[in-house]
Design an enzyme around this catalytic site. Structure first.
Site, PDB file in Angstrom:
ATOM      1  N   CYS A  60     -18.422  -7.567   3.754  1.00 42.67           N
ATOM      2  CA  CYS A  60     -19.575  -7.212   4.578  1.00 42.67           C
ATOM      3  C   CYS A  60     -19.372  -5.811   5.136  1.00 42.67           C
ATOM      4  O   CYS A  60     -18.603  -5.603   6.065  1.00 42.67           O
ATOM      5  CB  CYS A  60     -19.741  -8.207   5.711  1.00 42.67           C
ATOM      6  SG  CYS A  60     -21.248  -7.970   6.639  1.00 42.67           S
TER       7      CYS A  60
ATOM      8  N   ASN B  90      -5.889  -9.430  -7.856  1.00 43.87           N
ATOM      9  CA  ASN B  90      -5.853 -10.233  -6.634  1.00 43.87           C
ATOM     10  C   ASN B  90      -7.077 -11.119  -6.458  1.00 43.87           C
ATOM     11  O   ASN B  90      -7.005 -12.158  -5.827  1.00 43.87           O
ATOM     12  CB  ASN B  90      -5.686  -9.322  -5.412  1.00 43.87           C
ATOM     13  CG  ASN B  90      -6.573  -8.107  -5.446  1.00 43.87           C
ATOM     14  OD1 ASN B  90      -6.520  -7.299  -6.374  1.00 43.87           O
ATOM     15  ND2 ASN B  90      -7.425  -7.978  -4.453  1.00 43.87           N
TER      16      ASN B  90
ATOM     17  N   HIS C  47       4.577  -9.767   2.340  1.00 44.87           N
ATOM     18  CA  HIS C  47       3.742 -10.837   2.912  1.00 44.87           C
ATOM     19  C   HIS C  47       2.921 -11.602   1.877  1.00 44.87           C
ATOM     20  O   HIS C  47       2.250 -12.574   2.210  1.00 44.87           O
ATOM     21  CB  HIS C  47       2.860 -10.301   4.048  1.00 44.87           C
ATOM     22  CG  HIS C  47       1.677  -9.497   3.625  1.00 44.87           C
ATOM     23  ND1 HIS C  47       0.406 -10.028   3.598  1.00 44.87           N
ATOM     24  CD2 HIS C  47       1.545  -8.209   3.245  1.00 44.87           C
ATOM     25  CE1 HIS C  47      -0.453  -9.089   3.220  1.00 44.87           C
ATOM     26  NE2 HIS C  47       0.220  -7.973   2.997  1.00 44.87           N
TER      27      HIS C  47
ATOM     28  N   THR D  67       0.834  -1.203   0.000  1.00 47.03           N
ATOM     29  CA  THR D  67       0.000   0.000   0.000  1.00 47.03           C
ATOM     30  C   THR D  67       0.867   1.251   0.000  1.00 47.03           C
ATOM     31  O   THR D  67       0.592   2.209  -0.735  1.00 47.03           O
ATOM     32  CB  THR D  67      -0.938  -0.011   1.232  1.00 47.03           C
ATOM     33  OG1 THR D  67      -1.727  -1.216   1.193  1.00 47.03           O
ATOM     34  CG2 THR D  67      -1.854   1.193   1.242  1.00 47.03           C
TER      35      THR D  67
END
Ligand SMILES: *Cc1c(COP(=O)(O)O)cnc(C)c1O
Length: 387
Positions: free
Chosen positions: A325, A151, A201, A73
């Site tokens: 959600c 992704n 990661h 990011t």
């Protein structure tokens, strides 16, 4: 605890044992600051330089083109905001509708500062409309940012071709390659790509370290101002253990690239074929050819992805769904929506993303459990036509 079948590697990956071994001494004994004048700290600098070489080897670039950051990011933010700062008169950004939020939210955020953002659409297979991209780029464009691989679906974009077009017009191009690095071969030598992001990661290094590749000669402002670290391009004491870990992870990625595209791909294909055969009313999302070898995004009609995930969880299977959600309402994924996947199918989409740590037994276990899960949920579904 039940055995965990981890098939959510596009969300994050297990840190490789070799990577942990490599970084541990730099947490325990070798905790010096590479900027220090004394030998104890200063010697760490050599290890950081080694990691820079390991990352450069995976990308096919020069070590001084590697800028260490805290995550993918931050790399995306640096590329975009650092470029805008260099070309203040250009007021437009061009990107795609299917970018990761790290790029999409960043672009939409600068919109509030008087920039305009063009988001290019994709077709039903998730492929980019290259002609539209060409039309949208003009001399007022400060940066074009197009992800290397998606992704959610794994669809791979022709970024090298796009980078060449953008360069031919004298403009700046950035690619978020977080999902591509370590999964498909990349070679930035003789490439037209000036800016490329990756994240530790996502390739078996720990969280909290990333890279922005900045080709020599690329004009880029700093995003994090501070000390002289990273040749003055990014302030803040280096995340030494993380950087060393990422270097090792890149070395391993290079070694395992072949396996990723053979054994892991075969497992993914077996999973997809098996599910299509054993579960009615389901289909694969994303182009069948231009796709990462590890990613399977499958829509199961008439049921909720969340419900499938919860039932998979009871069998120790980790995957993810295409909907997020938010505030009590289930929003289908912006990627699947951009592709025009029907509402009922977008809601029932599941992403399985594999890694070199998955085995044939993992796939068999999922194939054994899924048909029953789908059958049970369909019995409860108000959408399924009966009779
Ligand atoms: C995970 C991911 C990111 C964000 O990386 P972080 O290191 O988690 O900040 C950016 N882009 C893509 C495509 C990703 O998959």
């Amino acid at each position: 605890m039940t055995k965990v079948i981890y098939m959510d590697n596009n969300a994050t990956t297990r840190v490789a044992d070799e990577v942990v071994d490599e970084m541990l001494p730099y947490l325990r004994e070798q905790y010096g600051n590479p900027s220090s004048m004394h030998t104890f700290g200063g010697q760490i600098g050599r290890k950081v330089a080694r990691a820079r070489e390991q990352v450069a080897a995976l990308l096919g670039c020069e070590p001084d083109e590697i800028l260490f950051t805290s995550c993918g990011t931050e790399s995306d933010n640096t590329a975009i905001k650092g470029t805008l700062a260099m070309y203040p008169s250009r007021r437009k950004l061009v990107t795609t509708r299917v970018e990761h939020p790290a790029v999409l939210t960043t672009c939409r955020n600068v919109e509030r500062h008087g920039y305009s953002v063009s988001e290019i659409s994709v077709n039903r297979q998730g492929n980019l409309d290259i002609d539209e991209l060409g039309f949208r780029i003009d001399d007022n464009t400060a940066i074009v940012s197009v992800m290397y691989a998606n992704n959610e679906t794994g669809v791979i974009f022709p970024v090298e071709k796009i980078a060449e077009c953008v360069a031919a017009r004298g403009l700046v191009f950035h690619t978020d390659a977080v999902q591509a690095v370590g999964k498909i071969p990349l070679n930035l030598k003789n490439s037209a790509i000036p800016l490329l992001s990756l994240s530790g990661h996502k390739l078996h290094a720990p969280k909290g370290v990333g890279v922005l590749y900045v080709r020599r000669g690329t004009r880029l402002g700093a995003f994090i101002h501070g000390g002289h670290q990273e040749s003055g391009r990014r302030g803040g004491t280096e995340n030494v253990p993380g950087i060393i870990a990422l270097g090792k992870a890149c070395e391993l990625a290079l070694k395992h690239l072949e396996e990723e595209n053979t054994r892991v791909k075969l497992l993914r294909d077996k999973l997809e074929k098996g599910l299509l055969k054993s579960c009615p009313d389901c289909f694969i999302n994303g182009d069948s050819e231009n796709r990462l070898p590890n990613t399977a995004n499958i829509s199961f009609e008439y049921i909720e992805g969340e419900a499938i995930l919860m039932m998979l969880d009871q069998f120790g299977i980790c995957a993810s769904s295409g909907s997020a959600c938010t505030s009590g309402s289930l929003e289908p994924s912006h990627v699947l929506r951009a592709m025009g996947v029907p509402f009922t199918a977008a809601h029932g989409s599941i992403r399985f993303s594999l890694s070199r740590y998955n085995t044939d037994d993992d796939v068999d276990w999922v194939l054994e459990k899924m048909p029953g899960i789908i059958r049970r949920l369909r019995e409860l579904s108000p959408f399924v036509k009966t009779g």
